[in-house]
Design a protein around this motif. Sequence first.
Motif, PDB file in Angstrom:
ATOM      1  N   UNK A  22       8.609   2.386   6.852  1.00  0.00           N
ATOM      2  CA  UNK A  22       8.802   2.487   8.312  1.00  0.00           C
ATOM      3  C   UNK A  22       8.574   1.112   8.954  1.00  0.00           C
ATOM      4  N   UNK A  23       9.348   0.816   9.993  1.00  0.00           N
ATOM      5  CA  UNK A  23       9.217  -0.495  10.670  1.00  0.00           C
ATOM      6  C   UNK A  23       7.857  -0.622  11.371  1.00  0.00           C
ATOM      7  N   UNK A  24       7.413   0.492  11.968  1.00  0.00           N
ATOM      8  CA  UNK A  24       6.117   0.434  12.673  1.00  0.00           C
ATOM      9  C   UNK A  24       5.097   1.239  11.878  1.00  0.00           C
ATOM     10  N   UNK A  25       4.049   0.579  11.467  1.00  0.00           N
ATOM     11  CA  UNK A  25       3.032   1.266  10.679  1.00  0.00           C
ATOM     12  C   UNK A  25       1.647   0.990  11.219  1.00  0.00           C
ATOM     13  N   UNK A  26       0.863   2.040  11.397  1.00  0.00           N
ATOM     14  CA  UNK A  26      -0.527   1.833  11.836  1.00  0.00           C
ATOM     15  C   UNK A  26      -1.406   1.503  10.626  1.00  0.00           C
ATOM     16  N   UNK A  27      -0.939   1.857   9.417  1.00  0.00           N
ATOM     17  CA  UNK A  27      -1.698   1.540   8.197  1.00  0.00           C
ATOM     18  C   UNK A  27      -1.004   0.350   7.518  1.00  0.00           C
ATOM     19  N   UNK A  28      -1.634  -0.836   7.521  1.00  0.00           N
ATOM     20  CA  UNK A  28      -0.964  -2.057   7.032  1.00  0.00           C
ATOM     21  C   UNK A  28      -0.387  -1.919   5.619  1.00  0.00           C
ATOM     22  N   UNK A  29      -1.091  -1.272   4.702  1.00  0.00           N
ATOM     23  CA  UNK A  29      -0.635  -1.201   3.308  1.00  0.00           C
ATOM     24  C   UNK A  29       0.705  -0.475   3.190  1.00  0.00           C
ATOM     25  N   UNK A  30       1.008   0.421   4.152  1.00  0.00           N
ATOM     26  CA  UNK A  30       2.268   1.169   4.089  1.00  0.00           C
ATOM     27  C   UNK A  30       3.475   0.309   4.477  1.00  0.00           C
ATOM     28  N   UNK A  31       3.206  -0.888   5.027  1.00  0.00           N
ATOM     29  CA  UNK A  31       4.303  -1.822   5.328  1.00  0.00           C
ATOM     30  C   UNK A  31       4.661  -2.636   4.091  1.00  0.00           C
ATOM     31  N   UNK A  32       3.866  -2.476   3.038  1.00  0.00           N
ATOM     32  CA  UNK A  32       4.011  -3.342   1.856  1.00  0.00           C
ATOM     33  C   UNK A  32       4.761  -2.662   0.717  1.00  0.00           C
ATOM     34  N   UNK A  33       5.328  -3.515  -0.143  1.00  0.00           N
ATOM     35  CA  UNK A  33       5.919  -3.050  -1.396  1.00  0.00           C
ATOM     36  C   UNK A  33       4.977  -3.493  -2.523  1.00  0.00           C
TER      37      UNK A  33
END
Length: 370
Positions: A22-33
């Motif tokens: 997702x482009x907007x994430x409140x949990x930083x790790x979920x923005x990562x691969x």
Amino acid sequence: MKATIERATLLKGLSHVQSVVERRNTIPILSNVLIDAQPGGTLRLMATDLDLQIDETIAAAIDQPGATTISAHTLFDIVRKLPEGSQVELSAAEGRIVVTAGRARFTLSTLPRDDFPVIAEGELPTTFELPAETLKQIIDKTRFAISTEETRYYLNGIFLHVSDESTPVLKAAATDGHRLARVTVARPDGAESMPDVIIPRKCVAELRKLLDEVDGSVGVSLSNSKIRFDLGQAILTSKLIDGTFPDYSRVIPTGNDKILKIDPRSFMEGVDRVSTIATEKTRAVKLGLERDKIILSVTSPENGAAAEEVPGDYAAQPFEIGFNSRYLMDILGQIEGDLVEVHLADAAAPTLIRENDKSPALYVLMPMRV
């Protein structure tokens, strides 16, 4: 961790996994691969939004095994802009990763791999294989009818279930309350005792993208709460929608005796032309059925009126019925043959649309008052 990989290979893998993020994430790790360099020459890429997870393995030269996580969209954008044919070197240590290709060098911050969440699949007792082409057909002919209404969350996906008829079949259905799409295919071996499941819209979209690169069969494993698709290099795992899909068979009309047979292309083009002046809100088009012709008409308070006559094979009583033009065109766009059968009853009853009685796909459209 240190690995070298060809840009095109890395870009293809990243394009698959980053679209889950997702482009907007409140949990930083979920923005990562998650990038995992494994001994034996493979690089594993993984991304998740906690409901859907994609795990892809690609070939790479591994100098030093190890794993880290990095912003998926940032890395994808960097690799996308690197020169074609370049070799990309990824080197990670102490909370940083260095991406080098030719004269370009990027130093990016990382998060530890231990923080990266993985969907626990648990037991997946039902396992079967479906040809990729069959899975594409199921998705393409039903997904346009998936509801986007969040309050009726149980309609936000494709309903998959087995049914014992004259021959055992696997059925896929989607509806938004205004229209219904259903595809029936032969039941694959291993699907006998499969539970009824609803595959979420996002999983359907990601799966469809990945299927374009699969030639053979796709392994499907599922339980009451999870489903996994094995697509060779990529494995897609998703939570299922926890809800009960309505008994859609009750809305499929069986006694509609007024039958119109028509070329779907000319019908669709006619609907498209007259609906140009329809208001965005109603999109209503009226069908006046007469012997061997249909008069399509739209009346708009703001724009005026439009009408077009389309030839068709119709011999029943003349009458008028209204439909949402976009819904009608969505269905007509799925018809591959040169003839479509429209089974009608009256101006208020559901209408059945299909190529013929042997066709695997069947559509139901609710009329509108016009």
